[in-house]
Design a protein around this motif. Structure first.
Motif, short mmCIF file in Angstrom:
data_model
loop_
_atom_site.label_atom_id
_atom_site.label_comp_id
_atom_site.label_asym_id
_atom_site.label_seq_id
_atom_site.Cartn_x
_atom_site.Cartn_y
_atom_site.Cartn_z
N SER A 1 -1.32 8.33 4.54
CA SER A 1 -0.37 7.81 3.47
C SER A 1 0.37 8.64 2.60
CB SER A 1 -0.38 5.99 3.47
OG SER A 1 -1.68 6.48 2.91
N ALA B 1 -2.72 1.18 -4.89
CA ALA B 1 -3.90 2.22 -4.00
C ALA B 1 -4.71 3.32 -5.10
CB ALA B 1 -3.15 2.98 -3.35
N LYS B 2 -5.78 3.58 -5.56
CA LYS B 2 -6.79 4.60 -6.04
C LYS B 2 -6.36 5.48 -6.33
CE LYS B 2 -11.63 4.71 -7.65
NZ LYS B 2 -11.22 5.89 -7.61
N ASN C 1 0.70 -0.95 0.22
CA ASN C 1 -0.05 0.05 0.41
C ASN C 1 1.38 1.30 -0.35
OD1 ASN C 1 0.92 -0.10 2.70
ND2 ASN C 1 -0.87 -0.76 3.57
N THR C 2 0.01 2.45 -0.60
CA THR C 2 1.06 3.53 -0.70
C THR C 2 2.20 4.03 0.70
OG1 THR C 2 -1.07 4.58 -1.27
CG2 THR C 2 1.01 5.55 -0.10
N LEU D 1 -2.95 6.62 -6.82
CA LEU D 1 -1.55 7.09 -6.63
C LEU D 1 -0.96 7.03 -7.95
CD1 LEU D 1 0.16 5.83 -4.84
CD2 LEU D 1 0.91 3.86 -4.72
#
Ligand SMILES: Nc1ncnc2c1ncn2[C@@H]1O[C@H](COP(=O)(O)OP(=O)(O)OP(=O)(O)O)[C@@H](O)[C@H]1O
Ligand SMILES: [Mg+2]
Length: 356
Positions: free
Chosen positions: A124, A159-160, A71-72, A162
């Motif tokens: 994040s 991640a959306k 993830n971020t 990103l």
């Protein structure tokens, strides 16, 4: 005498051949303010080529494979870990005063590396901005940092949004070179060639091909001539026609041939013996793999085994053939060089032996 062929890991020095033109292009990009995007199917030699170029310019590089990022926040942590590996704490600590959230940094006695973690509530995106800003700060004009993100197409999965966020950060940065590698042709093209994509025309886009026949022939032939005197010419030819000059599989097959010649004194039909050995080793994996394909995929693979073009097969509707090929390419089982082909020549041979 050691086996003169190497496969599976990054190749350097005497194991590395060709790529002179590509190397020059990469060096030019690294010596400019620009970035590079390098696309090829798996195991064509992206990493080896880029590592060779970074060593030639003798500058620090940070390499992060986005497949390992979950993830971020993890992305930010892995960038920081990379920085702490390259630079001393003494140098870095003064440059972290801009951080919005202070990371917890600890040494890991098991891996002997450094662990980075953040408070669970930290934003994040801000963590990523801080980490990316640190890349710019540790880089110096004399030793400009090269940042390599491998399997970059994963950016769309982590991640959306990103991709958009990362691009916004990267476009204001100076004094860094980014090298973005990817093995999923269609997704990479989507990211860098689609007008609406945030990374549209972000840098110089380069597609890496297989190694040209003549160069690879000389490489293989020279190394086989000791163990197969007087026969290495036709044998090298046979190896390359079976692997279609694929860098990884050529090295793998040549390595097996060398072993058979050197330690088992086999020279008659040695390439076929080598192939059968390699197919045998993977028999169970190939069988499992085969069972996962749907009927259409199996038909396409069978057609490719006969070196025919599935799109010209009259028994199959072109549209379903096309979507099957696309799917198989996305998963890496089929590649397109001049024509569609099965990526792994040993899997191809397994299909010929068992499924035709
Ligand atoms: N220039 C080269 N000369 C000879 N062999 C090469 C060369 N480049 C790659 N190879 C062969 O291909 C293998 C894979 O190379 P490398 O790991 O650099 O490719 P990659 O495209 O980064 O692969 P991946 O998709 O797994 O990240 C090497 O282990 C080596 O056997
Ligand atoms: Mg690689």
């Amino acid at each position: 005498m050691r086996n003169p062929f190497k496969f599976g890991t990054i190749v350097e020095d005497e194991y590395f051949t060709d790529r002179t033109r590509e190397l020059q292009t990469i060096l030019r990009v690294m010596n400019s303010e620009n970035h590079l995007i390098l696309i090829s199917p798996r195991r064509f030699g992206k990493s080896s080529l880029v590592i060779k170029a970074t060593k030639q310019v003798a500058r620090p590089y940070l390499l992060l494979n986005l497949q390992s990022v979950i993830n971020t926040q993890d992305f930010a942590a892995k960038i920081l870990k990379g920085i702490f590996k390259l630079y001393t704490w003494e140098k870095v600590k003064h440059l972290m005063t801009h951080f919005h959230f202070v990371p917890t940094i600890s040494t890991n006695p098991i891996t002997n590396g450094i662990d980075v973690s953040f408070q669970p509530t930290s934003d994040s995106n801000v963590l990523l901005e801080d980490a990316m800003a640190l890349l710019e700060k540790v880089s110096t004009p004399e030793k400009r940092l090269i940042v390599i993100f491998d399997e970059f197409q994963e950016i769309l999965q982590i991640a959306k949004g990103l991709d958009k966020h990362l691009r916004a950060i990267m476009q204001t940065q100076k004094g860094l070179n980014y090298i973005l590698l990817g093995s999923q042709e269609s997704m990479m093209t989507e990211i860098f060639e689609r007008k609406k994509s945030p990374f549209y025309h972000f840098g110089l886009l380069m597609r890496l091909n297989k190694i040209p026949f003549q160069d690879f022939f000389d490489y293989v032939n020279e190394r086989l001539s000791n163990v197969l005197p007087g026969q290495s010419d036709p044998i090298s030819n046979e190896i390359l026609s079976l692997t279609n000059c694929h860098p990884y599989y050529t090295q793998q097959l040549a390595s097996q041939v060398w072993e058979l010649a050197k330690y088992e004194n086999i020279s008659d039909d040695v390439v076929n013996v080598a192939i059968e050995r390699l197919v045998d080793i993977h028999d169970l994996d190939f069988e499992r793999l085969w069972l996962k394909f749907n009927r259409m995929d199996k038909q396409i693979l069978r057609i490719l085994c006969k070196n025919e073009n599935p799109l010209q097969n009259r028994q199959l509707p072109t549209s379903s053939s096309f979507s099957s090929i696309k799917r198989l390419m996305k998963m890496g089982y089929v590649i397109r060089d001049k024509k569609y082909e099965i990526e792994d020549p040993f899997f191809k041979q397994w299909i010929v032996n068992n499924q035709l």
